[in-house]
Motif scaffolding. Structure first.
Motif, PDB file in Angstrom:
ATOM      1  N   MET A   3       0.782  -1.169   0.059  1.00  0.00           N
ATOM      2  CA  MET A   3       0.128  -0.281  -0.006  1.00  0.00           C
ATOM      3  C   MET A   3       0.809   1.472   0.091  1.00  0.00           C
ATOM      4  O   MET A   3       0.302   2.233  -0.649  1.00  0.00           O
ATOM      5  CB  MET A   3      -0.893   0.058   1.502  1.00  0.00           C
ATOM      6  N   ASN A   4       2.012   1.062   0.588  1.00  0.00           N
ATOM      7  CA  ASN A   4       2.667   2.425   1.139  1.00  0.00           C
ATOM      8  C   ASN A   4       4.096   2.722   0.168  1.00  0.00           C
ATOM      9  O   ASN A   4       4.767   3.795   0.328  1.00  0.00           O
ATOM     10  CB  ASN A   4       2.952   2.595   2.517  1.00  0.00           C
ATOM     11  N   ALA A   5       4.651   1.465  -0.196  1.00  0.00           N
ATOM     12  CA  ALA A   5       5.941   1.586  -0.885  1.00  0.00           C
ATOM     13  C   ALA A   5       5.876   2.532  -2.128  1.00  0.00           C
ATOM     14  O   ALA A   5       5.060   2.170  -2.743  1.00  0.00           O
ATOM     15  CB  ALA A   5       6.724   0.282  -1.104  1.00  0.00           C
ATOM     16  N   GLN A   6       6.952   2.969  -2.501  1.00  0.00           N
ATOM     17  CA  GLN A   6       6.839   3.820  -3.743  1.00  0.00           C
ATOM     18  C   GLN A   6       7.750   2.935  -4.797  1.00  0.00           C
ATOM     19  O   GLN A   6       7.223   2.855  -6.147  1.00  0.00           O
ATOM     20  CB  GLN A   6       7.640   5.277  -3.756  1.00  0.00           C
ATOM     21  N   ASP A   7       8.860   2.476  -4.300  1.00  0.00           N
ATOM     22  CA  ASP A   7       9.625   1.416  -5.120  1.00  0.00           C
ATOM     23  C   ASP A   7       8.881   0.133  -5.378  1.00  0.00           C
ATOM     24  O   ASP A   7       8.878  -0.504  -4.631  1.00  0.00           O
ATOM     25  CB  ASP A   7      11.067   1.384  -4.627  1.00  0.00           C
ATOM     26  N   ASP A  61       3.950   6.638   9.048  1.00  0.00           N
ATOM     27  CA  ASP A  61       4.051   7.772   8.847  1.00  0.00           C
ATOM     28  C   ASP A  61       4.631   8.422   7.779  1.00  0.00           C
ATOM     29  O   ASP A  61       4.503   9.819   7.475  1.00  0.00           O
ATOM     30  CB  ASP A  61       4.538   8.623  10.340  1.00  0.00           C
ATOM     31  N   LYS A  62       5.560   7.736   6.760  1.00  0.00           N
ATOM     32  CA  LYS A  62       6.139   8.432   6.078  1.00  0.00           C
ATOM     33  C   LYS A  62       5.577   7.779   4.528  1.00  0.00           C
ATOM     34  O   LYS A  62       6.212   8.267   3.514  1.00  0.00           O
ATOM     35  CB  LYS A  62       7.715   7.840   6.018  1.00  0.00           C
ATOM     36  N   ALA A  63       4.335   7.222   4.725  1.00  0.00           N
ATOM     37  CA  ALA A  63       3.847   6.674   3.493  1.00  0.00           C
ATOM     38  C   ALA A  63       3.535   7.875   2.487  1.00  0.00           C
ATOM     39  O   ALA A  63       3.343   9.120   2.840  1.00  0.00           O
ATOM     40  CB  ALA A  63       2.603   6.198   3.964  1.00  0.00           C
ATOM     41  N   GLY A  64       3.716   7.355   1.255  1.00  0.00           N
ATOM     42  CA  GLY A  64       3.299   8.324   0.137  1.00  0.00           C
ATOM     43  C   GLY A  64       4.934   8.980  -0.395  1.00  0.00           C
ATOM     44  O   GLY A  64       4.916   9.931  -1.088  1.00  0.00           O
ATOM     45  N   TYR A  75       9.390   6.482   3.185  1.00  0.00           N
ATOM     46  CA  TYR A  75       8.941   5.417   3.641  1.00  0.00           C
ATOM     47  C   TYR A  75       9.937   4.101   3.096  1.00  0.00           C
ATOM     48  O   TYR A  75      10.198   3.259   3.986  1.00  0.00           O
ATOM     49  CB  TYR A  75       7.428   5.311   3.148  1.00  0.00           C
ATOM     50  N   ASP A  76      10.307   4.189   1.844  1.00  0.00           N
ATOM     51  CA  ASP A  76      11.026   3.094   1.460  1.00  0.00           C
ATOM     52  C   ASP A  76      12.154   2.914   2.163  1.00  0.00           C
ATOM     53  O   ASP A  76      12.725   1.900   2.604  1.00  0.00           O
ATOM     54  CB  ASP A  76      11.138   3.096  -0.224  1.00  0.00           C
ATOM     55  N   THR A  77      12.981   4.037   2.286  1.00  0.00           N
ATOM     56  CA  THR A  77      14.474   4.268   3.058  1.00  0.00           C
ATOM     57  C   THR A  77      14.142   3.942   4.407  1.00  0.00           C
ATOM     58  O   THR A  77      14.994   3.046   4.995  1.00  0.00           O
ATOM     59  CB  THR A  77      14.973   5.466   2.964  1.00  0.00           C
ATOM     60  N   ALA A  78      13.108   4.284   5.208  1.00  0.00           N
ATOM     61  CA  ALA A  78      12.769   3.667   6.674  1.00  0.00           C
ATOM     62  C   ALA A  78      12.591   2.131   6.534  1.00  0.00           C
ATOM     63  O   ALA A  78      13.067   1.605   7.716  1.00  0.00           O
ATOM     64  CB  ALA A  78      11.791   4.610   7.260  1.00  0.00           C
TER      65      ALA A  78
END
Length: 176
Positions: A58-62, A111-114, A118-121
């Protein structure tokens, strides 16, 4: 079935990847048995991995992070049944949820979604936890008292190393 259960426990050790070990209250309830704490830790980590891997969808960009997340969900969903079977065989009570710390860690990442943050964390948390899991596995292999649990730890080591490779350096690496 016995071999399959050992493999399941071994791969489930990877699940510890999203947080800290089992609550200290378990040590009191189980008489401080380190093998039992190890199994409980594996199970709670398994639950945390399923949640974390699902969350990447749902939340990863990569797309690589999503692929790693799918791999973790697949592995740990499949294996948790066997983790439970071994725990039952060893008369170990398992909690129904990840630890409070594991749940909070996932919320912090969410909390970093979008964002790429997020991916880095997510990758950083996976790397740190897999490294800690390898240390825990080595300790179980060296000091464990239950042959079934020690065997599971021995089988887990290459699986944990593979997953660590997939997130090493906070960079996603899919291994085909």
């Amino acid at each position: 079935m016995r071999h399959h259960s050992r493999f399941a426990i071994a791969a489930a050790v990877v699940a510890v990847a999203m947080g800290t070990f089992a609550p200290s209250a378990l040590a009191d309830r189980h008489g401080g048995n380190d093998d039992q704490k190890f199994v409980v830790t594996i199970h709670q980590g398994n639950l945390a991995e399923i949640a974390a891997g699902t969350d990447t969808q749902m939340n990863a960009q990569d797309s690589c992070v999503k692929d790693v997340g799918r791999t973790l969900v697949r592995d740990h969903t499949k294996l948790d049944t066997d983790v439970k079977a071994l725990a039952e065989k060893l008369d170990i009570s398992l909690p129904a949820t990840p630890t409070t710390d594991q749940q909070q860690q996932l919320r912090d990442i969410q909390d970093k979604a979008g964002s790429g943050g997020y991916d880095t964390a997510w990758l950083k948390a996976q790397e740190e936890s897999h490294a800690a899991t390898l240390k825990m596995i080595d300790e179980e292999i060296e000091d464990g008292g239950d042959a079934q649990v020690v065997a599971a730890a021995q089988k887990a080591r290459p699986v944990v190393e593979m997953h660590l490779h997939m997130v090493r350096g906070g960079t996603c690496h899919v291994t085909g």
